[in-house]
Structures are given as C-alpha cells and as structure tokens.
Scaffold this motif. Sequence first.
Motif, PDB file in Angstrom:
ATOM      1  N   MET A   1      10.689  -7.192 -10.038  1.00  0.00           N
ATOM      2  CA  MET A   1      11.777  -7.461  -9.098  1.00  0.00           C
ATOM      3  C   MET A   1      12.086  -6.236  -8.234  1.00  0.00           C
ATOM      4  O   MET A   1      12.374  -6.370  -7.038  1.00  0.00           O
ATOM      5  CB  MET A   1      13.028  -7.908  -9.866  1.00  0.00           C
ATOM      6  N   ILE A   2      12.017  -5.054  -8.838  1.00  0.00           N
ATOM      7  CA  ILE A   2      12.275  -3.822  -8.081  1.00  0.00           C
ATOM      8  C   ILE A   2      11.219  -3.648  -6.995  1.00  0.00           C
ATOM      9  O   ILE A   2      11.538  -3.371  -5.829  1.00  0.00           O
ATOM     10  CB  ILE A   2      12.293  -2.608  -9.024  1.00  0.00           C
ATOM     11  N   PHE A   3       9.955  -3.805  -7.357  1.00  0.00           N
ATOM     12  CA  PHE A   3       8.875  -3.613  -6.393  1.00  0.00           C
ATOM     13  C   PHE A   3       8.906  -4.683  -5.307  1.00  0.00           C
ATOM     14  O   PHE A   3       8.616  -4.407  -4.140  1.00  0.00           O
ATOM     15  CB  PHE A   3       7.524  -3.615  -7.106  1.00  0.00           C
ATOM     16  N   THR A   4       9.266  -5.905  -5.694  1.00  0.00           N
ATOM     17  CA  THR A   4       9.403  -6.966  -4.691  1.00  0.00           C
ATOM     18  C   THR A   4      10.562  -6.669  -3.750  1.00  0.00           C
ATOM     19  O   THR A   4      10.469  -6.876  -2.539  1.00  0.00           O
ATOM     20  CB  THR A   4       9.621  -8.329  -5.380  1.00  0.00           C
ATOM     21  N   GLY A   5      11.657  -6.139  -4.317  1.00  0.00           N
ATOM     22  CA  GLY A   5      12.791  -5.779  -3.475  1.00  0.00           C
ATOM     23  C   GLY A   5      12.474  -4.613  -2.542  1.00  0.00           C
ATOM     24  O   GLY A   5      12.943  -4.584  -1.402  1.00  0.00           O
ATOM     25  N   LEU A   6      11.660  -3.663  -3.013  1.00  0.00           N
ATOM     26  CA  LEU A   6      11.289  -2.523  -2.178  1.00  0.00           C
ATOM     27  C   LEU A   6      10.390  -2.928  -1.015  1.00  0.00           C
ATOM     28  O   LEU A   6      10.544  -2.435   0.105  1.00  0.00           O
ATOM     29  CB  LEU A   6      10.562  -1.465  -3.026  1.00  0.00           C
TER      30      LEU A   6
ATOM     31  N   VAL B   1       5.844 -10.455  -2.539  1.00  0.00           N
ATOM     32  CA  VAL B   1       5.595 -10.850  -3.926  1.00  0.00           C
ATOM     33  C   VAL B   1       4.295 -10.228  -4.437  1.00  0.00           C
ATOM     34  O   VAL B   1       4.095 -10.085  -5.653  1.00  0.00           O
ATOM     35  CB  VAL B   1       5.529 -12.381  -4.051  1.00  0.00           C
ATOM     36  N   GLU B   2       3.412  -9.821  -3.510  1.00  0.00           N
ATOM     37  CA  GLU B   2       2.143  -9.207  -3.914  1.00  0.00           C
ATOM     38  C   GLU B   2       2.347  -7.861  -4.600  1.00  0.00           C
ATOM     39  O   GLU B   2       1.418  -7.326  -5.212  1.00  0.00           O
ATOM     40  CB  GLU B   2       1.235  -9.010  -2.699  1.00  0.00           C
ATOM     41  N   ALA B   3       3.554  -7.321  -4.511  1.00  0.00           N
ATOM     42  CA  ALA B   3       3.832  -6.026  -5.131  1.00  0.00           C
ATOM     43  C   ALA B   3       3.696  -6.070  -6.649  1.00  0.00           C
ATOM     44  O   ALA B   3       3.564  -5.026  -7.294  1.00  0.00           O
ATOM     45  CB  ALA B   3       5.230  -5.548  -4.753  1.00  0.00           C
ATOM     46  N   SER B   4       3.692  -7.273  -7.226  1.00  0.00           N
ATOM     47  CA  SER B   4       3.518  -7.376  -8.679  1.00  0.00           C
ATOM     48  C   SER B   4       2.150  -6.861  -9.117  1.00  0.00           C
ATOM     49  O   SER B   4       1.966  -6.500 -10.286  1.00  0.00           O
ATOM     50  CB  SER B   4       3.696  -8.828  -9.131  1.00  0.00           C
ATOM     51  N   ALA B   5       1.194  -6.805  -8.179  1.00  0.00           N
ATOM     52  CA  ALA B   5      -0.126  -6.250  -8.513  1.00  0.00           C
ATOM     53  C   ALA B   5      -0.018  -4.779  -8.869  1.00  0.00           C
ATOM     54  O   ALA B   5      -0.792  -4.265  -9.691  1.00  0.00           O
ATOM     55  CB  ALA B   5      -1.094  -6.448  -7.340  1.00  0.00           C
ATOM     56  N   VAL B   6       0.938  -4.073  -8.265  1.00  0.00           N
ATOM     57  CA  VAL B   6       1.161  -2.663  -8.594  1.00  0.00           C
ATOM     58  C   VAL B   6       1.664  -2.540 -10.033  1.00  0.00           C
ATOM     59  O   VAL B   6       1.237  -1.658 -10.781  1.00  0.00           O
ATOM     60  CB  VAL B   6       2.158  -2.028  -7.610  1.00  0.00           C
TER      61      VAL B   6
ATOM     62  N   LEU C   1       0.834  -1.203   0.000  1.00  0.00           N
ATOM     63  CA  LEU C   1       0.000   0.000   0.000  1.00  0.00           C
ATOM     64  C   LEU C   1       0.869   1.254   0.000  1.00  0.00           C
ATOM     65  O   LEU C   1       0.547   2.246  -0.674  1.00  0.00           O
ATOM     66  CB  LEU C   1      -0.919  -0.014   1.223  1.00  0.00           C
ATOM     67  N   ALA C   2       1.972   1.216   0.742  1.00  0.00           N
ATOM     68  CA  ALA C   2       2.894   2.357   0.761  1.00  0.00           C
ATOM     69  C   ALA C   2       3.489   2.595  -0.623  1.00  0.00           C
ATOM     70  O   ALA C   2       3.644   3.747  -1.052  1.00  0.00           O
ATOM     71  CB  ALA C   2       4.001   2.115   1.782  1.00  0.00           C
ATOM     72  N   LEU C   3       3.818   1.517  -1.329  1.00  0.00           N
ATOM     73  CA  LEU C   3       4.351   1.638  -2.683  1.00  0.00           C
ATOM     74  C   LEU C   3       3.324   2.285  -3.610  1.00  0.00           C
ATOM     75  O   LEU C   3       3.656   3.209  -4.375  1.00  0.00           O
ATOM     76  CB  LEU C   3       4.742   0.257  -3.211  1.00  0.00           C
ATOM     77  N   ALA C   4       2.079   1.815  -3.533  1.00  0.00           N
ATOM     78  CA  ALA C   4       1.020   2.395  -4.366  1.00  0.00           C
ATOM     79  C   ALA C   4       0.803   3.867  -4.021  1.00  0.00           C
ATOM     80  O   ALA C   4       0.628   4.712  -4.911  1.00  0.00           O
ATOM     81  CB  ALA C   4      -0.272   1.607  -4.185  1.00  0.00           C
ATOM     82  N   ALA C   5       0.844   4.189  -2.722  1.00  0.00           N
ATOM     83  CA  ALA C   5       0.675   5.577  -2.296  1.00  0.00           C
ATOM     84  C   ALA C   5       1.830   6.436  -2.794  1.00  0.00           C
ATOM     85  O   ALA C   5       1.625   7.584  -3.233  1.00  0.00           O
ATOM     86  CB  ALA C   5       0.576   5.648  -0.770  1.00  0.00           C
ATOM     87  N   PHE C   6       3.039   5.902  -2.749  1.00  0.00           N
ATOM     88  CA  PHE C   6       4.214   6.644  -3.221  1.00  0.00           C
ATOM     89  C   PHE C   6       4.098   6.954  -4.708  1.00  0.00           C
ATOM     90  O   PHE C   6       4.412   8.068  -5.151  1.00  0.00           O
ATOM     91  CB  PHE C   6       5.471   5.828  -2.943  1.00  0.00           C
ATOM     92  N   ILE C   7       3.627   5.996  -5.497  1.00  0.00           N
ATOM     93  CA  ILE C   7       3.458   6.225  -6.934  1.00  0.00           C
ATOM     94  C   ILE C   7       2.404   7.300  -7.180  1.00  0.00           C
ATOM     95  O   ILE C   7       2.590   8.191  -8.015  1.00  0.00           O
ATOM     96  CB  ILE C   7       3.086   4.905  -7.638  1.00  0.00           C
ATOM     97  N   ALA C   8       1.294   7.240  -6.434  1.00  0.00           N
ATOM     98  CA  ALA C   8       0.246   8.258  -6.581  1.00  0.00           C
ATOM     99  C   ALA C   8       0.778   9.640  -6.207  1.00  0.00           C
ATOM    100  O   ALA C   8       0.509  10.641  -6.891  1.00  0.00           O
ATOM    101  CB  ALA C   8      -0.954   7.890  -5.715  1.00  0.00           C
TER     102      ALA C   8
END
Length: 310
Positions: free
Chosen positions: A148-153, A157-162, A101-108
């Motif tokens: 791989m970047i999003f998974t590493g961040l 593994v659910e980060a692939s949904a982003v 969720l933090a990753l998605a928020a950061f992109i927004a």
Amino acid sequence: MSLLLDPTSLSPKVPSGARLFVGALILSLVGLWAGAPLYGPVTTTLACLALLVFGLPHGTLDLELIRARASGPWTGMAALVLIYLTLAAAMYGLWRVEPVLALAAFIAIAVVHFSEDWQGAGSVLLRAGLALALLCAPTLLHRGELDMIFTGLTDRVEASAVTDAMMLALPVALGVGLVALGSLWQAGRRSQALGGLAALTGMIVLPPIVGFALYFCLFHSPRHFRESLSSLRWRGFARWGWVVLPLTFAAGVIASLIFGLEVRAAVPDRIMAASFMTLSILTVPHMMVPLLIAGLERRGQVREAGFTPR
C-alpha cells in the motif's frame, strides 16, 4: 574524547544519540503492544513530516564540507549548485515519468547511502547487506502495508513488484546483515552493533514508515550530522544554525511544491509521496559529496607534493 569530536567512538557504551534511538524504539514497541494507534493516516503523516524536519538537516552542510576541503580561493559554488539542481531535477523527472523505476532506484540509492552507517563492519558487501536488510525487513510481517505504501508513493499497482523483489532479497540480506552486526561487535563498535540490531527490530516489528522514521531521524541523520559538525569544527547552534535552518526550510518548500503537484485520492498519500520524493531527489546530490571531497583532498595532496594535476 567527546562524541562530538569522535562520532565513531569504539566505546562499548551506547552514546546519547543511540540511547535516544533505542529509547524511542522501546517506547514505540510498548505503545504497539498497548494498542497505541501507530497505524493509520495520522501516524503516517506525522512520521513523514518528521523525515523532513529531523531527517533532512544532516545534508544541509554538504556545501560547507566541500568548501572546507577546497584549497585556495573557492569559486565553484555556482557550478556545484547547478549540479545539485540538475541531479535533483533528474530524479524528480524520473518520478514523474517512471515512478516504479524511480522507487526501485531510490531503494538502491538508499542501500548505498545507509551502508555508510556501518563503517567498521568489514567489507562493502557486509555493509550493503545490513543496509539492504533494514530496507527489506518490513516484508517479513508487513508485506501488505508495504504494498500500500509503494502504491501510494507511485500511484501504480505495479509497484508491488518492488515489494516482491525485496521479499526475495530478505533472507540473504538478513543473513549478511547479522554477520555485519557480529563483525561490528567483535571489532569493539558496540554502539553501532546495538543500533543496527535496534534498527532491524524496529523495521521488522513496527509499521514500516514508523520504523523507517525512527531509524532515519534518530540514528542515521544525527550520526552524519555530528560527523559533519566535527569535520567542520563547528560547535553551538549559533555557528551552524544560519546554514541548517534556511536550507531545511528550502527543502520544506520543495516538499510543498511536490505536494501541490502530486494528485492522490487521500491527503496522507500525497504527504507521503511529497516527503519521500523530496528525500530521494535531495539524497542523489547528497551522495556525491564524499566523492567530491575525496577528489578535492587528492588534488590538495598532489599540490603539496609539488605536482600540478591534469
């Protein structure tokens, strides 16, 4: 008028800052074609460190910009620093509790922030579309690496949904972004249009972190840094160095602390996580600066008109 005093110059010539960005992009593309090691942990590490050293300083003048807009004795520094720290802590807490969720928020948040680079393109929709296109562009040729970047961040593994969401958004965002570039060119803002086209090219062709680092460090950050210096009427390193260097060092300390707290299997992943988390937690309070400045300016206008704001 010089670029320092008019950072949004309408001259069709590419200003020196944009020339540096375009030149670095061309050099990177040639290096990629020649087989230079732009992929891999070493390049990723260097690009992430560049984000901290050359990208973050443009936000170190925030407090000075607010101070300059305040009329009369300004005593709100402690409250402002507290707000900064609270927003930064909240963002870091989100990374710890819900990293995807933090990753998605950061992109927004990045879409909103990067849309400020394209003033003059027309509506907010066009500016945001171009910013979104830049961030989604790597999904065109680098979907696997972005996963791989999003998974590493996030260490999830659910980060692939982003990545899936960005891939779905790319066609529309790219179309809107190209319209925005055409609007910039038609409006005479040739340097912005060329910079946007170069940024899109880099984000599509280059490895994602390399493309992002080039755009952030050589286009976005210098542009906003020059605008801040122009607004403050500060010239020369002796005038702004005493503010920029200590705060950049403080950001490095924050990144070091996050690096120590985050556990990843590979050191490059830890560096990448520390760099982008630091970027995100400092971007959130950084984005409130225009709102505060606008509020202070409105307050000053009301006082000049002879009214007392409620």
